[in-house]
Motif scaffolding. Structure first.
Motif, PDB file in Angstrom:
ATOM      1  N   ILE A   1       0.835  -1.203   0.000  1.00  0.00           N
ATOM      2  CA  ILE A   1       0.000   0.000   0.000  1.00  0.00           C
ATOM      3  C   ILE A   1       0.869   1.252   0.000  1.00  0.00           C
ATOM      4  CG2 ILE A   1      -1.652   1.342   1.352  1.00  0.00           C
ATOM      5  CD1 ILE A   1      -2.893  -1.298   2.255  1.00  0.00           C
ATOM      6  N   ALA A   2       1.955   1.231   0.809  1.00  0.00           N
ATOM      7  CA  ALA A   2       2.854   2.390   0.876  1.00  0.00           C
ATOM      8  C   ALA A   2       3.457   2.688  -0.492  1.00  0.00           C
ATOM      9  CB  ALA A   2       3.959   2.143   1.896  1.00  0.00           C
ATOM     10  N   LYS A   3       3.787   1.641  -1.244  1.00  0.00           N
ATOM     11  CA  LYS A   3       4.373   1.834  -2.570  1.00  0.00           C
ATOM     12  C   LYS A   3       3.365   2.408  -3.570  1.00  0.00           C
ATOM     13  CE  LYS A   3       7.938  -1.763  -2.325  1.00  0.00           C
ATOM     14  NZ  LYS A   3       8.410  -3.043  -2.905  1.00  0.00           N
ATOM     15  N   LEU A   4       2.082   2.222  -3.276  1.00  0.00           N
ATOM     16  CA  LEU A   4       1.055   2.689  -4.198  1.00  0.00           C
ATOM     17  C   LEU A   4       0.707   4.164  -4.018  1.00  0.00           C
ATOM     18  CD1 LEU A   4      -1.432  -0.328  -4.027  1.00  0.00           C
ATOM     19  CD2 LEU A   4       0.076   0.270  -5.927  1.00  0.00           C
ATOM     20  N   VAL A   5       1.145   4.754  -2.903  1.00  0.00           N
ATOM     21  CA  VAL A   5       0.807   6.156  -2.651  1.00  0.00           C
ATOM     22  C   VAL A   5       1.495   7.025  -3.699  1.00  0.00           C
ATOM     23  CG1 VAL A   5       0.889   8.058  -1.008  1.00  0.00           C
ATOM     24  CG2 VAL A   5       0.574   5.711  -0.195  1.00  0.00           C
ATOM     25  N   PRO A   6       0.752   7.771  -4.513  1.00  0.00           N
ATOM     26  CA  PRO A   6       1.363   8.604  -5.549  1.00  0.00           C
ATOM     27  C   PRO A   6       2.300   9.644  -4.950  1.00  0.00           C
ATOM     28  CG  PRO A   6      -1.015   8.404  -5.901  1.00  0.00           C
ATOM     29  CD  PRO A   6      -0.724   7.848  -4.538  1.00  0.00           C
ATOM     30  N   TRP A   7       3.419   9.903  -5.632  1.00  0.00           N
ATOM     31  CA  TRP A   7       4.423  10.838  -5.114  1.00  0.00           C
ATOM     32  C   TRP A   7       3.840  12.230  -4.891  1.00  0.00           C
ATOM     33  CZ3 TRP A   7       5.774  15.415  -7.427  1.00  0.00           C
ATOM     34  CH2 TRP A   7       5.395  15.594  -8.762  1.00  0.00           C
ATOM     35  N   PHE A   8       2.888  12.612  -5.744  1.00  0.00           N
ATOM     36  CA  PHE A   8       2.382  13.982  -5.626  1.00  0.00           C
ATOM     37  C   PHE A   8       1.489  14.160  -4.398  1.00  0.00           C
ATOM     38  CE2 PHE A   8      -0.196  11.641  -8.701  1.00  0.00           C
ATOM     39  CZ  PHE A   8      -1.483  11.804  -8.237  1.00  0.00           C
ATOM     40  N   LEU A   9       0.882  13.077  -3.912  1.00  0.00           N
ATOM     41  CA  LEU A   9       0.116  13.176  -2.668  1.00  0.00           C
ATOM     42  C   LEU A   9       1.043  13.334  -1.466  1.00  0.00           C
ATOM     43  CD1 LEU A   9      -2.825  10.633  -2.995  1.00  0.00           C
ATOM     44  CD2 LEU A   9      -2.857  13.105  -3.252  1.00  0.00           C
ATOM     45  N   ILE A  10       2.180  12.637  -1.512  1.00  0.00           N
ATOM     46  CA  ILE A  10       3.181  12.813  -0.452  1.00  0.00           C
ATOM     47  C   ILE A  10       3.687  14.252  -0.461  1.00  0.00           C
ATOM     48  CG2 ILE A  10       5.460  12.087   0.358  1.00  0.00           C
ATOM     49  CD1 ILE A  10       4.882   9.330  -0.873  1.00  0.00           C
ATOM     50  N   GLY A  11       3.940  14.765  -1.670  1.00  0.00           N
ATOM     51  CA  GLY A  11       4.377  16.153  -1.791  1.00  0.00           C
ATOM     52  C   GLY A  11       3.332  17.128  -1.275  1.00  0.00           C
ATOM     53  N   PHE A  12       2.065  16.869  -1.592  1.00  0.00           N
ATOM     54  CA  PHE A  12       0.952  17.689  -1.121  1.00  0.00           C
ATOM     55  C   PHE A  12       0.947  17.757   0.405  1.00  0.00           C
ATOM     56  CE2 PHE A  12      -3.383  17.614   0.581  1.00  0.00           C
ATOM     57  CZ  PHE A  12      -3.972  18.727  -0.011  1.00  0.00           C
ATOM     58  N   LEU A  13       1.093  16.606   1.043  1.00  0.00           N
ATOM     59  CA  LEU A  13       1.063  16.531   2.500  1.00  0.00           C
ATOM     60  C   LEU A  13       2.275  17.245   3.113  1.00  0.00           C
ATOM     61  CD1 LEU A  13      -0.609  15.398   4.802  1.00  0.00           C
ATOM     62  CD2 LEU A  13       0.725  13.288   4.660  1.00  0.00           C
ATOM     63  N   ILE A  14       3.457  17.067   2.493  1.00  0.00           N
ATOM     64  CA  ILE A  14       4.668  17.719   3.004  1.00  0.00           C
ATOM     65  C   ILE A  14       4.523  19.236   2.942  1.00  0.00           C
ATOM     66  CG2 ILE A  14       7.111  18.143   2.518  1.00  0.00           C
ATOM     67  CD1 ILE A  14       7.309  15.195   1.651  1.00  0.00           C
ATOM     68  N   VAL A  15       4.033  19.742   1.807  1.00  0.00           N
ATOM     69  CA  VAL A  15       3.859  21.195   1.661  1.00  0.00           C
ATOM     70  C   VAL A  15       2.860  21.718   2.692  1.00  0.00           C
ATOM     71  CG1 VAL A  15       3.025  23.022   0.125  1.00  0.00           C
ATOM     72  CG2 VAL A  15       4.494  21.225  -0.774  1.00  0.00           C
ATOM     73  N   ALA A  16       1.772  20.960   2.923  1.00  0.00           N
ATOM     74  CA  ALA A  16       0.770  21.382   3.905  1.00  0.00           C
ATOM     75  C   ALA A  16       1.365  21.421   5.312  1.00  0.00           C
ATOM     76  CB  ALA A  16      -0.440  20.450   3.860  1.00  0.00           C
ATOM     77  N   VAL A  17       2.164  20.410   5.652  1.00  0.00           N
ATOM     78  CA  VAL A  17       2.781  20.361   6.985  1.00  0.00           C
ATOM     79  C   VAL A  17       3.783  21.504   7.149  1.00  0.00           C
ATOM     80  CG1 VAL A  17       4.313  19.024   8.475  1.00  0.00           C
ATOM     81  CG2 VAL A  17       2.425  17.886   7.309  1.00  0.00           C
ATOM     82  N   VAL A  18       4.610  21.726   6.122  1.00  0.00           N
ATOM     83  CA  VAL A  18       5.583  22.827   6.178  1.00  0.00           C
ATOM     84  C   VAL A  18       4.859  24.163   6.315  1.00  0.00           C
ATOM     85  CG1 VAL A  18       7.338  24.085   4.877  1.00  0.00           C
ATOM     86  CG2 VAL A  18       7.371  21.586   4.916  1.00  0.00           C
ATOM     87  N   ASN A  19       3.776  24.327   5.580  1.00  0.00           N
ATOM     88  CA  ASN A  19       3.000  25.572   5.678  1.00  0.00           C
ATOM     89  C   ASN A  19       2.422  25.761   7.075  1.00  0.00           C
ATOM     90  OD1 ASN A  19       1.684  27.926   4.496  1.00  0.00           O
ATOM     91  ND2 ASN A  19      -0.210  26.756   4.668  1.00  0.00           N
ATOM     92  N   SER A  20       2.108  24.646   7.734  1.00  0.00           N
ATOM     93  CA  SER A  20       1.534  24.715   9.082  1.00  0.00           C
ATOM     94  C   SER A  20       2.526  25.236  10.108  1.00  0.00           C
ATOM     95  CB  SER A  20       1.042  23.324   9.517  1.00  0.00           C
ATOM     96  OG  SER A  20       0.064  22.836   8.638  1.00  0.00           O
ATOM     97  N   THR A  21       3.815  25.099   9.827  1.00  0.00           N
ATOM     98  CA  THR A  21       4.824  25.564  10.785  1.00  0.00           C
ATOM     99  C   THR A  21       4.932  27.086  10.798  1.00  0.00           C
ATOM    100  OG1 THR A  21       6.636  25.479   9.167  1.00  0.00           O
ATOM    101  CG2 THR A  21       6.144  23.453  10.390  1.00  0.00           C
ATOM    102  N   GLY A  22       4.426  27.715   9.742  1.00  0.00           N
ATOM    103  CA  GLY A  22       4.484  29.165   9.669  1.00  0.00           C
ATOM    104  C   GLY A  22       5.795  29.707   9.136  1.00  0.00           C
TER     105      GLY A  22
END
Length: 361
Positions: free
Chosen positions: A273-294
């Motif tokens: 399942i982990a291998k099936l996660v599209p790279w762009f969704l991981i990128g989406f989540l990373i950008v959202a988390v980074v944005n949350s830090t301010g």
């Protein structure tokens, strides 16, 4: 001495690839600029719909020109030069746009919305997806198109369609039809939702929750909430943006389903399942988390958000240019009927859930 030939040839390969895609990317970028201008003049349209409409219209012209170019030279040669960049825009730039969408979100915004909107979001999404599956089969609509209309209605319009399309392998005609269908009901929502809100005597906060849940594209949410009251606008936009998070579990779930179909039902485990996660969704989540830090200042964050909107316009222009027009005609009006039913179901479910959890007004 070990020779790393792939690394040594990388600059040349990147240059060659850039030269291949540049003509088509310039074309989709030009269409995106025009559609952005249209969206600025008519905000409720946004830039996504004009981009895909212009792309589809040019696709019609392209088909006529290719038919006339019997010798396979002239326009056919130009078309061949454009195709790599058009396909690049419709695939990679689409995925990159999804990554940048994460800049719209922050954990602070999610906390502000809190548990208040979660029951409404989850209930409407579940009803929409189950109804889409059942009605799609009943109406004999192709599965990928059903999925696109379902996630577009249940989550966040063109952004959700953009994220899910590459996961399920949707073709240009299906994306074009789904985006157009969602847009039609967004326009109706801008007109009808303020009337509905006044008829039910909803306070601005409740109307913001309803609009953020049942209207899809941000431009339409802003338009409908602004017509109702300034007080409804802020909460409606936050609810709508938090809905965008639903892209992640739905896309992962669809990835698992697609893999299961093509692997003859082989059992799934956490590693697969982990291998099936599209790279762009991981990128989406990373950008959202980074944005949350301010740590991203307001200026650069606004640039990232605008870049995501522009890239979606470029991607949809590329999809429009690649659209199989006969396939759109063959689809007929049944997908439009599906979109209408789902839109009514989502709106009704949102109202009932709000009434059950906190009352109307």
């Amino acid at each position: 001495m070990v020779q790393f030939s792939p690394a040594q040839t990388l600059p040349a390969r990147l240059t060659r690839r850039g030269g291949d895609v540049l003509p088509g990317v310039l074309l989709t970028g030009g269409i995106a600029l025009i559609s952005t201008g249209i969206g600025t003049v008519v905000p409720v349209l946004g830039s996504a719909v004009p981009a895909i409409v212009i792309g589809v219209l040019l696709s019609l012209v392209r088909g006529r020109m290719l038919e006339r170019d019997e010798s396979g030279t002239g326009f056919a040669r130009l078309d061949g030069r454009l195709q790599p960049g058009i396909q690049y825009s419709g695939k990679f730039l689409l995925q990159l746009a999804v990554v940048l969408l994460g800049a719209q979100l922050s954990l602070t915004s999610i906390a502000e919305v809190g548990l208040e909107s979660l029951p409404v979001m989850l209930t409407t999404l579940a009803v929409c997806l189950v109804a889409a599956w059942a009605l799609g089969r009943m109406l004999r609509i192709e599965g990928r198109l059903t999925t696109l209309i379902g996630v577009g209605t249940g989550i966040c319009g063109a952004s959700a369609i953009a994220a899910v399309a590459p996961v399920i392998g949707a073709v240009g005609a299906e994306v074009a039809y789904a985006v157009s269908t969602i847009f039609l009901f967004n326009i109706l929502a801008v007109i009808l939702f303020p009337l509905l809100g006044h008829a039910l005597n909803l306070d601005p906060h409740t109307f913001g929750l309803l609009t953020g849940t049942a209207v899809n594209d941000t431009s339409s949410v802003v338009a409908a909430a602004s017509v109702y009251s300034t007080a409804a606008l802020g909460f409606a936009v936050v609810v709508k943006l938090v809905r965008t998070l639903m892209i992640i579990p739905i896309s992962i779930g669809l990835s698992v389903i697609e893999a299961w179909k093509h692997d003859d039902g082989k059992p799934m485990n956490a590693k697969r399942i982990a291998k099936l996660v599209p790279w762009f969704l991981i990128g989406f989540l990373i950008v959202a988390v980074v944005n949350s830090t301010g740590i991203i200042p307001d200026g650069p964050r606004d640039v990232l958000v605008q870049a995501s909107v522009f890239l979606i316009a470029m991607a949809l222009a590329g999809i429009g240019l690649s659209t199989d027009i006969p396939a759109l005609r063959r689809a007929g009006l049944r997908p439009l009927l599906l979109g209408a039913i789902l839109w009514i179901l989502v709106t009704t479910t949102a109202l009932l859930t709000i009434w059950a959890t906190q009352g109307l007004g």
